[in-house]
Design an enzyme around this catalytic site. Structure first.
Site, PDB file in Angstrom:
ATOM      1  N   TRP A 200       0.801  -1.220   0.000  1.00 53.84           N
ATOM      2  CA  TRP A 200       0.000   0.000   0.000  1.00 53.84           C
ATOM      3  C   TRP A 200       0.837   1.275   0.000  1.00 53.84           C
ATOM      4  O   TRP A 200       0.294   2.342  -0.167  1.00 53.84           O
ATOM      5  CB  TRP A 200      -0.968   0.046   1.180  1.00 53.84           C
ATOM      6  CG  TRP A 200      -2.025  -1.014   1.199  1.00 53.84           C
ATOM      7  CD1 TRP A 200      -2.306  -1.846   2.226  1.00 53.84           C
ATOM      8  CD2 TRP A 200      -2.956  -1.343   0.161  1.00 53.84           C
ATOM      9  NE1 TRP A 200      -3.350  -2.668   1.904  1.00 53.84           N
ATOM     10  CE2 TRP A 200      -3.770  -2.380   0.631  1.00 53.84           C
ATOM     11  CE3 TRP A 200      -3.170  -0.855  -1.133  1.00 53.84           C
ATOM     12  CZ2 TRP A 200      -4.774  -2.951  -0.127  1.00 53.84           C
ATOM     13  CZ3 TRP A 200      -4.174  -1.428  -1.885  1.00 53.84           C
ATOM     14  CH2 TRP A 200      -4.970  -2.451  -1.393  1.00 53.84           C
TER      15      TRP A 200
ATOM     16  N   HIS B 240      -1.042   2.641   4.111  1.00 54.83           N
ATOM     17  CA  HIS B 240      -0.854   2.278   5.513  1.00 54.83           C
ATOM     18  C   HIS B 240      -1.304   3.393   6.452  1.00 54.83           C
ATOM     19  O   HIS B 240      -1.930   3.139   7.485  1.00 54.83           O
ATOM     20  CB  HIS B 240       0.604   1.919   5.771  1.00 54.83           C
ATOM     21  CG  HIS B 240       0.943   0.508   5.393  1.00 54.83           C
ATOM     22  ND1 HIS B 240       0.379  -0.584   6.005  1.00 54.83           N
ATOM     23  CD2 HIS B 240       1.785   0.012   4.453  1.00 54.83           C
ATOM     24  CE1 HIS B 240       0.858  -1.693   5.470  1.00 54.83           C
ATOM     25  NE2 HIS B 240       1.712  -1.353   4.525  1.00 54.83           N
TER      26      HIS B 240
ATOM     27  N   ASP C 216       8.095  -1.223   7.555  1.00 57.87           N
ATOM     28  CA  ASP C 216       8.786  -1.151   6.267  1.00 57.87           C
ATOM     29  C   ASP C 216      10.144  -0.462   6.402  1.00 57.87           C
ATOM     30  O   ASP C 216      11.031  -0.680   5.587  1.00 57.87           O
ATOM     31  CB  ASP C 216       7.925  -0.407   5.241  1.00 57.87           C
ATOM     32  CG  ASP C 216       6.837  -1.286   4.655  1.00 57.87           C
ATOM     33  OD1 ASP C 216       7.037  -2.514   4.612  1.00 57.87           O
ATOM     34  OD2 ASP C 216       5.794  -0.748   4.244  1.00 57.87           O
TER      35      ASP C 216
ATOM     36  N   ARG D  66      12.672  -3.170   8.458  1.00 56.84           N
ATOM     37  CA  ARG D  66      13.251  -4.296   7.734  1.00 56.84           C
ATOM     38  C   ARG D  66      14.552  -3.952   7.032  1.00 56.84           C
ATOM     39  O   ARG D  66      15.310  -4.825   6.627  1.00 56.84           O
ATOM     40  CB  ARG D  66      12.252  -4.847   6.728  1.00 56.84           C
ATOM     41  CG  ARG D  66      12.193  -4.046   5.445  1.00 56.84           C
ATOM     42  CD  ARG D  66      11.002  -4.462   4.587  1.00 56.84           C
ATOM     43  NE  ARG D  66      11.076  -3.814   3.299  1.00 56.84           N
ATOM     44  CZ  ARG D  66      10.837  -2.537   3.089  1.00 56.84           C
ATOM     45  NH1 ARG D  66      10.488  -1.765   4.113  1.00 56.84           N
ATOM     46  NH2 ARG D  66      10.927  -2.022   1.894  1.00 56.84           N
TER      47      ARG D  66
ATOM     48  N   HIS E 121       5.701  -9.775   5.859  1.00 59.07           N
ATOM     49  CA  HIS E 121       4.827  -8.850   5.145  1.00 59.07           C
ATOM     50  C   HIS E 121       3.903  -9.556   4.143  1.00 59.07           C
ATOM     51  O   HIS E 121       3.107  -8.889   3.501  1.00 59.07           O
ATOM     52  CB  HIS E 121       5.658  -7.811   4.405  1.00 59.07           C
ATOM     53  CG  HIS E 121       6.539  -6.979   5.283  1.00 59.07           C
ATOM     54  ND1 HIS E 121       6.221  -5.689   5.645  1.00 59.07           N
ATOM     55  CD2 HIS E 121       7.720  -7.248   5.884  1.00 59.07           C
ATOM     56  CE1 HIS E 121       7.187  -5.194   6.412  1.00 59.07           C
ATOM     57  NE2 HIS E 121       8.097  -6.127   6.574  1.00 59.07           N
TER      58      HIS E 121
ATOM     59  N   HIS F  95       0.707  -2.675  11.068  1.00 58.88           N
ATOM     60  CA  HIS F  95       1.225  -2.742   9.701  1.00 58.88           C
ATOM     61  C   HIS F  95       0.746  -3.986   8.949  1.00 58.88           C
ATOM     62  O   HIS F  95       0.275  -3.898   7.815  1.00 58.88           O
ATOM     63  CB  HIS F  95       2.752  -2.725   9.728  1.00 58.88           C
ATOM     64  CG  HIS F  95       3.372  -2.729   8.367  1.00 58.88           C
ATOM     65  ND1 HIS F  95       3.586  -1.570   7.641  1.00 58.88           N
ATOM     66  CD2 HIS F  95       3.791  -3.747   7.569  1.00 58.88           C
ATOM     67  CE1 HIS F  95       4.120  -1.884   6.468  1.00 58.88           C
ATOM     68  NE2 HIS F  95       4.247  -3.192   6.406  1.00 58.88           N
TER      69      HIS F  95
ATOM     70  N   ASP G 223      -1.088  -5.045   5.317  1.00 56.86           N
ATOM     71  CA  ASP G 223      -0.456  -5.867   4.285  1.00 56.86           C
ATOM     72  C   ASP G 223      -1.371  -6.985   3.797  1.00 56.86           C
ATOM     73  O   ASP G 223      -1.468  -7.260   2.598  1.00 56.86           O
ATOM     74  CB  ASP G 223       0.822  -6.503   4.832  1.00 56.86           C
ATOM     75  CG  ASP G 223       2.020  -5.568   4.853  1.00 56.86           C
ATOM     76  OD1 ASP G 223       1.919  -4.453   4.309  1.00 56.86           O
ATOM     77  OD2 ASP G 223       3.064  -5.958   5.414  1.00 56.86           O
TER      78      ASP G 223
ATOM     79  N   HIS H 187      -0.065  -9.317  -1.786  1.00 58.73           N
ATOM     80  CA  HIS H 187       0.704  -9.775  -0.625  1.00 58.73           C
ATOM     81  C   HIS H 187       0.226 -11.136  -0.156  1.00 58.73           C
ATOM     82  O   HIS H 187       0.751 -11.667   0.833  1.00 58.73           O
ATOM     83  CB  HIS H 187       0.629  -8.754   0.510  1.00 58.73           C
ATOM     84  CG  HIS H 187       1.653  -7.691   0.372  1.00 58.73           C
ATOM     85  ND1 HIS H 187       2.736  -7.578   1.200  1.00 58.73           N
ATOM     86  CD2 HIS H 187       1.785  -6.713  -0.555  1.00 58.73           C
ATOM     87  CE1 HIS H 187       3.490  -6.556   0.808  1.00 58.73           C
ATOM     88  NE2 HIS H 187       2.924  -6.025  -0.248  1.00 58.73           N
TER      89      HIS H 187
ATOM     90  N   HIS I 129       2.714  -5.240  -9.051  1.00 59.93           N
ATOM     91  CA  HIS I 129       2.635  -5.101  -7.606  1.00 59.93           C
ATOM     92  C   HIS I 129       2.723  -3.635  -7.181  1.00 59.93           C
ATOM     93  O   HIS I 129       1.949  -3.170  -6.344  1.00 59.93           O
ATOM     94  CB  HIS I 129       3.759  -5.894  -6.934  1.00 59.93           C
ATOM     95  CG  HIS I 129       3.616  -5.977  -5.442  1.00 59.93           C
ATOM     96  ND1 HIS I 129       3.376  -7.161  -4.791  1.00 59.93           N
ATOM     97  CD2 HIS I 129       3.657  -5.019  -4.487  1.00 59.93           C
ATOM     98  CE1 HIS I 129       3.272  -6.918  -3.484  1.00 59.93           C
ATOM     99  NE2 HIS I 129       3.442  -5.628  -3.282  1.00 59.93           N
TER     100      HIS I 129
ATOM    101  N   ASP J  98       0.296  -1.239  -4.844  1.00 59.94           N
ATOM    102  CA  ASP J  98       0.799  -0.649  -3.603  1.00 59.94           C
ATOM    103  C   ASP J  98       0.651   0.860  -3.584  1.00 59.94           C
ATOM    104  O   ASP J  98       0.247   1.446  -2.585  1.00 59.94           O
ATOM    105  CB  ASP J  98       2.304  -0.944  -3.447  1.00 59.94           C
ATOM    106  CG  ASP J  98       2.591  -2.281  -2.810  1.00 59.94           C
ATOM    107  OD1 ASP J  98       1.646  -2.961  -2.386  1.00 59.94           O
ATOM    108  OD2 ASP J  98       3.772  -2.638  -2.731  1.00 59.94           O
TER     109      ASP J  98
END
Length: 335
Positions: free
Chosen positions: A20, A25, A66, A69, A81, A137, A141, A147, A171, A175
């Site tokens: 997203w 988010h 995000d 990571r 995720h 989060h 996802d 996802h 993708h 997002d």
């Protein structure tokens, strides 16, 4: 389904997924803020260390995972995720927990793990804060259809165009590019405005008649079944909305016109569902946590929480997981 917590690794190969983008988010966080009970808001602010007057307490931390990571400490979290459904779209779409959630964990096992940890007094305040951020989060996802899909690394290897952008992928447009085209930006204020609209749609507009059904089957004692239901629902969109003509059809096509028109309502629906469900999930956690504390104060021994499995030694990711982690999501925004 038995509440068995999958083991979570200390390390994984490389950082993984964005879902997203910032806009999505943030919006999920704001929608949840609009629906949580006041006691839940106080509970969350206390754990997050937010001031009582903080108007973005969930939204502001919704993209933390995000960022985390990319750190050496957070490298282990790449698989959390997503869940890579090894199905066969557009002929068939389905998600299977035992088949698709590997030993390195996935979004579903992570929600199970962090739901336990956030309400477990045996863990530190810092650990509980991190756990709450993860929940905020990952529930977002799970509602992004790609996802919940393994094909072509969740659509990352399906190169498409989106208006003037001729170097994006399927993708990434789900997002980021389709939501931002709709809203016109990706800041917190943009997200707050979008959340206001979607909140109104849930309370009195487009989604009013269906919102109650979004909570069907939600069960704090069984996070795996609950979130698998959400992942299965989103994954079904891969066959019907995301790539109904098969992945090869979309390669190098401009998806900013008729494809966008046909898909954007699904983007909005999934964002709305994610925020509404996040609110209810947090309400359930906060109520259960408060009950446990009351029981302890009154000398009543509360029911034990499930043990959280100790992380195993680092293990190699499968080729599919390595590809997912290494590929990333080509997000053009700083996180």
């Amino acid at each position: 389904m038995a509440l068995l917590v999958k083991r979570l690794p200390l390390f994984a190969a490389l950082p993984g997924a964005l879902a997203w983008g910032e806009l999505g988010h943030y919006t999920v966080g704001y929608i949840a803020q609009n629906f949580v009970q006041s006691s839940t808001a106080s509970w969350a602010k206390d754990i997050l260390g937010s001031g009582s007057s903080n108007t973005s307490y969930l939204a502001a931390v919704a993209t933390w995972a995000d960022t985390y990571r990319y750190t050496s400490a957070g490298a282990f979290s790449a698989p959390f995720h997503f869940i890579d459904a090894e199905d066969n779209p557009p002929s068939s779409c389905n998600v299977d927990y035992d088949r698709d959630c590997g030993d390195d964990g996935c979004s579903i096992s992570a929600i199970q793990n962090y739901t336990t940890r956030v309400q477990d007094g045996r863990h530190t305040q810092a650990d509980r804060q991190m756990s709450l951020k993860w929940i905020i989060h990952i529930i977002g996802d799970i509602h992004q259809p790609l996802h919940d899909e393994a094909l072509e690394v969740g659509g990352n290897d399906i190169d498409v165009n989106f208006g003037s952008d001729d170097s994006t992928n399927l993708h990434h447009i789900w997002d980021t590019e389709m939501p931002e085209k709709l809203v016109g930006g990706y800041s917190l204020s943009d997200a707050e405005s979008w959340a206001t609209t979607l909140t109104s749609d849930i309370k009195s507009g487009t989604y009013k008649s269906q919102a109650a059904s979004w909570l069907d089957g939600i069960d704090l004692s069984d996070p795996v079944t609950t979130t698998m239901n959400w992942a299965t629902e989103a994954n079904a969109d891969v066959c019907t909305i995301v790539m109904p003509k098969g992945e090869s059809y979309y390669v190098n096509k401009d998806l900013s016109t008729s494809y966008y028109t046909g898909a954007i309502s699904t983007v909005e629906l999934q964002i709305a569902r994610a925020g509404y469900r996040l609110a209810k999930w947090l309400d359930l956690i906060a109520a259960n946590d408060s009950k446990r504390k009351r029981d302890l104060a009154e000398g009543v021994t509360p029911a034990p929480l499930p043990e959280v499995a100790a992380p195993p030694k680092p293990s190699r990711l499968s080729r599919a997981k390595m590809a997912r982690a290494a590929r990333g999501y080509n997000c053009n925004h700083a996180h």
